[in-house]
Design an enzyme around this catalytic site. Structure first.
Site, short mmCIF file in Angstrom:
data_model
loop_
_atom_site.label_atom_id
_atom_site.label_comp_id
_atom_site.label_asym_id
_atom_site.label_seq_id
_atom_site.Cartn_x
_atom_site.Cartn_y
_atom_site.Cartn_z
N GLY A 1 -8.71 -7.82 6.93
CA GLY A 1 -7.52 -7.30 7.62
C GLY A 1 -7.60 -5.80 7.78
O GLY A 1 -7.22 -5.25 8.81
N THR A 2 -8.11 -5.14 6.74
CA THR A 2 -8.27 -3.69 6.80
C THR A 2 -9.19 -3.30 7.96
O THR A 2 -8.90 -2.38 8.73
CB THR A 2 -8.84 -3.17 5.47
OG1 THR A 2 -7.85 -3.33 4.45
CG2 THR A 2 -9.24 -1.71 5.56
N SER B 1 -5.53 -11.35 8.00
CA SER B 1 -6.52 -11.43 6.93
C SER B 1 -6.45 -12.81 6.29
O SER B 1 -5.39 -13.21 5.78
CB SER B 1 -6.21 -10.36 5.89
OG SER B 1 -7.05 -10.52 4.77
N HIS C 1 -7.42 -14.28 3.53
CA HIS C 1 -7.14 -14.56 2.11
C HIS C 1 -5.66 -14.44 1.77
O HIS C 1 -5.25 -14.81 0.67
CB HIS C 1 -7.99 -13.67 1.20
CG HIS C 1 -7.49 -12.27 1.06
ND1 HIS C 1 -6.67 -11.87 0.03
CD2 HIS C 1 -7.67 -11.17 1.83
CE1 HIS C 1 -6.39 -10.59 0.16
NE2 HIS C 1 -6.99 -10.13 1.24
N CYS D 1 0.51 4.53 -9.18
CA CYS D 1 0.45 5.11 -10.51
C CYS D 1 -0.65 6.16 -10.56
O CYS D 1 -1.78 5.90 -10.92
CB CYS D 1 0.19 4.03 -11.55
SG CYS D 1 0.32 4.66 -13.22
#
Lengths: 387, 387
Positions: free
Chosen positions: B75-76, B206, B208, B331
């Site tokens: 997808g990226t 994508s 998955h 994070c």
């Protein structure tokens, strides 16, 4: 009797079937261990652990660090990441604009260099090759300039099988401070792949060329090599190749690479079979020539030109006989013309259009070669009569 | 009793296990039909035929032409091809330099736009979103300029589940002559995907994310959409995405997409389960809020913030209880801070750092939700006491 049993596959440089051990190795990663390797929970950690095992296997074969391995979606993508990434990184730091390569690169390199030149203004220079497709390291040394940032030379050519003096070229590049990239897609199972002795900074592989799955590639990136990601997104693969990592594919590539390297070390019998094939073709087909280097060539690789015949017609005629082969000729609409690789060897069109590549693999045996030698002379003769 | 049986997976927006029917559909393409779809011989034609069957299946779901489908490696990569391809094509023809997007895009879009801005000089403008993450079509209309060549808005947000008024935005773009791209990665099985009613020119998927394999993506490219290939090489996928096509992967994506669409049409029971989850969390955890839109959200998607708690700590505590979830909080080293998406909603840091995403899937049931509701209030309470 099954028709399929009679089929002969002599196109192993185009692609290979997945090794049953590779299929088995990938199996747990469809459903049992399906996590996203970037997830911090247990499902993610299991996937990440599998990915690192794959990376470890690859690192052992390449003799490199885990951090130097980037899994990609194909050999083509690996070449693109290497070239675009190194070129753009050089531009960002103002280190130079000049790229050296050869006229016998795979399209994944050649067309990428064309785009870097035409769309992004890089200065791309192609080195000459000799009649066997060999690059002379002295030519590399002579062409290097202060502003040369990258040199890309295919390790072993897909079309004519010639193996380049990569270690020597790499040494020259390193002394000069230019990065050295090599498309090594045809090499696994056939050539040693330890990256340090090869003096490479960037090296591209593709799993489906060595009995691994399609859709998975790898780029070796030597430590401290500046690289701008050519695809952008998340932080996967240390920010060098984003997109959820194909864990099953990485396991498949790693397993296939380990098996290919084991087979190479044990020694392959393909070379003698290939030599019998070459000898048989040259003896039995008049006006035939070997293309590429007679000795410095991939052990499974035989490539020829036949005077006055069109390569794709040979491939089609062989296909009618149940034999799968390929032609390097770029069959543009209208008149056929020799491929850029054959043109670079200096072959005139009457020879260069008649290109045939026969590449052996694990399924190949003497029966395949005998059958090819039985039908090929008649095919060439009929095509010549027809022309 | 097996530990694994007790594990609960509530992270279906991160990835999904491959459907057994998809695993089965891919099986023939490892060894039996292994050809390179670009080869002209029988092995190649069989692979090409399989690839076209996969394309036909996808075309039926998307309501588009075969030639409008490009298989990619993720997808990226699809988002990258859409954005880079459209931007560079516009530059080549001098059509303009202005790109509109939003602050709540996936990194595959957001980081690509950053590179197009920083490295290639495109003018990238981000539209505002409201407190639910909704883009106002009127804002798109107001921001469009003569030199706007591309608008990219995520169809349904991965982090907060909000569904955008894509069709309306697409209509505005089309009237204006700007291309409209959407990252639809979270949509299959949840939203209708017919491309014509969506008014999209470019749409990324994508496999998955909808029970297909990792390592396969898809880009819908509306006919006559100018696109410069972002990866260069051979002539695969009509020159838009080179690299030997992953036939097994394409079959896997197509099969998974068909199954996802069938499940969507039959209606999913996830919505009511998701609503019970949301209600339970908001009722049982003090100082909790839903993020994203309360109604215009993906049916499987629940996302929250908890005042004064750090999201990744919640994920880790849930992991200790055998529950897989995720946090949208980026994070960074040292102080945690809210993700760009939560910042765009206007959430102050004391809320925004405490992000938790729970995404249901085919394996989810009331027992999973009950277990989550049983442990979460105590976890939040303990983390608050600790903090």
């Amino acid at each position: 009797m099954n028709v399929r049993e009679h089929r002969i596959y002599l196109d192993h440089s185009a692609t290979t079937p997945v090794d049953p051990r590779v299929v088995k190795a990938m199996r747990p990663y469809w459903r049992a261990t399906f996590g996203n390797s970037e997830s911090s929970h247990a499902f993610g950690r299991e996937a990440a652990n599998a990915l690192e095992r794959a990376r470890q296997t690859v690192a052992t074969v390449l003799g490199c660090r885990l951090s130097e391995i980037v899994f990609t979606g194909s050999g083509t993508e690996s070449d693109n990441l290497a070239l675009r990434g190194a070129a753009w990184a050089a531009r960002q730091t103002g280190r130079g604009n000049h790229i050296l390569s050869t006229p016998i690169e795979h399209h994944a390199v050649g067309h990428t260099l064309n785009q870097l030149r035409d769309l992004f203004g890089f200065d791309v220079e192609l080195l000459p090759v000799d009649q066997y497709g060999l690059v002379d390291p002295d030519d590399v040394a002579a062409a290097l300039r202060p502003e040369t940032v990258l040199v890309s030379v295919i390790l072993a050519n897909n079309e004519i099988g010639t193996i380049q003096p990569a270690a020597e070229i790499g040494q020259i590049c390193r002394s000069h401070g230019a990065l050295f990239q090599t498309d090594a897609v045809q090499a696994p199972g056939r050539l040693a792949l330890k990256t340090e002795p090869l003096n490479v900074d960037l090296l591209a592989l593709s799993a489906h060329k060595f009995y691994g799955p399609k859709g998975v590639g790898l780029l070796y990136v030597r430590r401290d090599t500046p690289l701008v990601p050519a695809i952008t997104g998340g932080h996967h693969e240390r920010g060098r190749r984003p997109g959820t990592v194909n864990v099953a594919g990485a396991i498949g590539l790693a397993t296939a690479l380990r098996l290919a390297e084991e087979a190479r070390r044990k020694g392959s019998e393909l070379r003698s079979l290939r030599d019998r094939l070459i000898e048989g073709v040259l003896q039995n087909v008049p006006h035939s020539r070997l293309t590429g280097h007679p000795e410095l060539r991939l052990a499974h690789h035989a490539s020829f030109v036949f005077f006055g015949v069109e390569g794709e017609s040979i491939v089609q005629a062989l296909d009618m006989e149940g034999i799968a082969a390929s032609s390097g000729a770029a069959c543009a609409e209208g008149e056929p013309e020799p491929s850029p690789v054959l043109k670079a060897l200096g072959l005139e069109p009457s020879w260069g259009i008649g290109s045939l590549r026969l590449t052996l693999g694990r399924s190949s045996d003497q029966t395949d070669v005998d059958r090819l030698l039985h039908v090929l002379p008649g095919i060439i003769s009929r095509l010549r009569d027809r022309g």
